[in-house]
Design an enzyme around this catalytic site. Structure first.
Site, PDB file in Angstrom:
ATOM      1  N   GLU A 295       0.825  -1.219   0.000  1.00 48.00           N
ATOM      2  CA  GLU A 295       0.000   0.000   0.000  1.00 48.00           C
ATOM      3  C   GLU A 295       0.852   1.259   0.000  1.00 48.00           C
ATOM      4  O   GLU A 295       0.397   2.326  -0.412  1.00 48.00           O
ATOM      5  CB  GLU A 295      -0.930   0.019   1.229  1.00 48.00           C
ATOM      6  CG  GLU A 295      -2.241  -0.705   0.980  1.00 48.00           C
ATOM      7  CD  GLU A 295      -3.302  -0.432   2.047  1.00 48.00           C
ATOM      8  OE1 GLU A 295      -4.411  -0.934   1.878  1.00 48.00           O
ATOM      9  OE2 GLU A 295      -3.030   0.267   3.046  1.00 48.00           O
ATOM     10  N   HIS A 316       8.238 -26.724  -1.639  1.00 54.03           N
ATOM     11  CA  HIS A 316       7.629 -27.811  -2.398  1.00 54.03           C
ATOM     12  C   HIS A 316       6.479 -27.283  -3.262  1.00 54.03           C
ATOM     13  O   HIS A 316       5.612 -28.040  -3.678  1.00 54.03           O
ATOM     14  CB  HIS A 316       7.153 -28.906  -1.436  1.00 54.03           C
ATOM     15  CG  HIS A 316       8.301 -29.486  -0.661  1.00 54.03           C
ATOM     16  ND1 HIS A 316       8.883 -30.696  -0.972  1.00 54.03           N
ATOM     17  CD2 HIS A 316       9.014 -28.982   0.375  1.00 54.03           C
ATOM     18  CE1 HIS A 316       9.893 -30.918  -0.138  1.00 54.03           C
ATOM     19  NE2 HIS A 316       9.987 -29.895   0.689  1.00 54.03           N
ATOM     20  N   LYS A 424     -13.132   1.473  -2.342  1.00 52.63           N
ATOM     21  CA  LYS A 424     -14.165   1.699  -1.318  1.00 52.63           C
ATOM     22  C   LYS A 424     -15.343   2.462  -1.930  1.00 52.63           C
ATOM     23  O   LYS A 424     -16.500   2.110  -1.736  1.00 52.63           O
ATOM     24  CB  LYS A 424     -13.587   2.499  -0.131  1.00 52.63           C
ATOM     25  CG  LYS A 424     -12.657   1.692   0.770  1.00 52.63           C
ATOM     26  CD  LYS A 424     -12.236   2.547   1.980  1.00 52.63           C
ATOM     27  CE  LYS A 424     -11.255   1.829   2.880  1.00 52.63           C
ATOM     28  NZ  LYS A 424     -10.701   2.693   3.930  1.00 52.63           N
TER      29      LYS A 424
HETATM   30  O1  PA5 Z   1      -3.164   1.380   5.788  1.00 49.17           O
HETATM   31  C1  PA5 Z   1      -4.303   1.811   5.740  1.00 49.17           C
HETATM   32  O2  PA5 Z   1      -4.582   2.986   5.980  1.00 49.17           O
HETATM   33  C2  PA5 Z   1      -5.460   0.888   5.432  1.00 49.17           C
HETATM   34  O3  PA5 Z   1      -5.062  -0.401   5.119  1.00 49.17           O
HETATM   35  C3  PA5 Z   1      -6.413   0.822   6.619  1.00 49.17           C
HETATM   36  O4  PA5 Z   1      -5.739   0.334   7.736  1.00 49.17           O
HETATM   37  C4  PA5 Z   1      -7.641  -0.043   6.330  1.00 49.17           C
HETATM   38  O5  PA5 Z   1      -8.264   0.376   5.144  1.00 49.17           O
HETATM   39  C5  PA5 Z   1      -8.620   0.007   7.488  1.00 49.17           C
HETATM   40  O6  PA5 Z   1      -9.017   1.320   7.722  1.00 49.17           O
HETATM   41  P1  PA5 Z   1      -9.736   1.759   9.058  1.00 49.17           P
HETATM   42  O7  PA5 Z   1      -8.802   1.584  10.204  1.00 49.17           O
HETATM   43  O8  PA5 Z   1     -10.087   3.181   8.834  1.00 49.17           O
HETATM   44  O9  PA5 Z   1     -10.955   0.891   9.229  1.00 49.17           O
END
Ligand code: PA5
Length: 431
Positions: A295, A316, A424
């Site tokens: 990310e 394996h 989203k």
């Molecule tokens: O790294 C990030 O910001 C995302 O992966 C969030 O952790 C994830 O989308 C969950 O978001 P939230 O904590 O707002 O529910």
């Protein structure tokens, strides 16, 4: 050989004593001059990061986390949950889930729930009815607590599960249910208002701590603390790493070197990094690492695709591709000097007779390294000491910093996730 090198470096205090980084098996794949230039650039970026003048410097709250003091409010709630609960539902997804899961597996084993109390069930990381309905089923006659983690407070998967969990708790405990639900969330948002209205205890994830960088904040520390792990010791390890990999410590520290080797390999056309480990305790760690790097780096058409392999199992399966398939990947092997447990193979007249599992596993590591290197796969090795809280904190900070540095060197913002936000939105407009 690795152990002696590791100790030698520790004695000489060349670098932080917790990690041994070996890049000998990468050097022939990159031009040293390119590597030196990248390293110099990373040194510059490290200085900018440490002086809070890099891109998105308002999102460097993860660096401040290392100085976090575990306060009375946290200690009290942890004691209460540990003494009362048989089962704790932890609701969260992405960065609000992977950090706690990996820490518990690393420190306590992936078999934690079979041997420890309270059991910790991670929910809300899918919209599948089965995990949640099964969790209700096995919790029918048990004492249940709920921890919901969401920084934004509006993540669909978490919200979907929370409604059901709340209903379950209300049926079970009536008005007392609000005493057994805690919310870990951002400074504002839906979850915060919902929790205040229902009088749930609230813990705040600071503004500048992004999801995937939040394991050392309350988002990770509270669920990890429920498992009985010493969260102060995790922070202590992270603090030492923060010092070791800071701009002032060494001109070129191992965090910079790891980041520089990755970028150098990327520029040579290697587009996949496999984090390969040899211990079942590392499975979730790899998942956390994949999110952190995936990310943070994967945007604007750039980034190294983070993948993982669990050896021996994957020797394996994926092992064949890694060694002889298309030459798109490099490996970072992460190994522990000491195992969590060890056992000896009984006498049976074979090669492995009377040898310990750890000894055999270390030979599998050495053999795999040799074979993959001979198969022209660039390999880096990161060796840490053991599965302790201190080492975990150290490793977390090492990778968080390496990730931020790598992304900044690729000229992408490590702390946003525009692609995730798009998915989203696309889902929400269909509901
Ligand atoms: O790294 C990030 O910001 C995302 O992966 C969030 O952790 C994830 O989308 C969950 O978001 P939230 O904590 O707002 O529910």
């Amino acid at each position: 050989m690795f152990l002696s090198l590791y100790l030698k470096r520790a004695e000489n205090c060349v670098v932080g004593i917790c990690l041994f980084f070996d890049d000998r098996y990468v050097r022939e794949f990159v031009i040293e001059n390119d590597y030196e230039l990248i390293l110099a650039n990373l040194k510059r970026i490290n200085r900018l990061l440490d002086s809070r003048s890099c891109v998105s410097s308002d999102m460097l709250g993860w660096v401040d986390c290392v100085d976090y003091k575990v306060d009375e409010k946290i200690k009290i709630i942890l004691e209460k949950i540990k003494s009362e609960a048989d089962i704790v539902f932890v609701l969260g997804i992405g960065g609000s889930y992977l950090g706690a899961k990996m820490a518990i597996d690393f420190l306590k084993s992936p078999f934690y729930n079979f041997k420890c109390k309270p059991k910790i069930l991670f929910l809300g990381n899918s919209v599948n009815a089965e995990p949640i309905l099964d969790a209700f089923e096995i919790s029918k006659d048990k004492n249940v607590w709920v921890i919901v983690v969401s920084k934004s407070g509006s993540t669909l998967e978490v919200c979907a599960s929370l409604g059901l969990v709340e209903e379950f708790m209300l049926k079970k405990y009536g008005s007392k249910s609000s005493e057994k639900i805690i919310a870990i969330t951002g400074e504002n948002g839906n979850l915060r208002s919902r929790a205040s209205a229902k009088k749930w205890e609230i813990f705040t994830i600071p503004l500048g701590v992004g999801g995937r960088f939040s394991v050392l904040s309350v988002a990770g520390l509270i669920p990890i603390g429920v498992s009985g792990a010493n969260i102060e010791e995790i922070l202590c390890g992270a603090r030492v790493a923060c010092k070791d990999f800071g701009y002032c410590s060494f001109d070129y520290n191992d965090c910079l070197k790891y980041a520089a080797r990755r970028i150098c390999l990327h520029k040579k056309g290697y587009s996949v990094e496999i984090l390969a480990s040899f211990d079942v305790r590392m499975g979730s760690f790899c998942e956390w690492w994949k999110q952190l790097f995936g990310e943070s780096e994967g945007k604007n058409g750039k980034g190294i695709f983070p993948a993982s392999a669990m050896f021996s199992a994957d020797l394996h399966s994926l092992g064949q591709f890694i060694q002889q398939g298309s030459k798109i990947l490099f490996e970072t092997m992460i190994v522990s000097e000491f195992p969590a447990k060890d056992v000896v193979v009984p006498e049976d007249n074979s090669l492995i007779s009377n040898k310990s599992f750890h000894y055999i596993n270390s030979k599998i590591f050495e053999g795999t390294l040799e074979a993959h290197f001979e198969g022209k796969v660039p390999c880096m090795v990161l060796k840490f000491k053991n599965f302790s809280e201190f080492e975990l904190g150290y490793l977390i900070f090492f990778f968080e910093k390496a990730c931020a540095l790598s992304a900044l060197a690729l000229e992408v913002n490590p702390f946003d996730q525009p692609g995730v936000e798009n998915y989203k939105r696309a889902v929400k407009c269909r509901l």
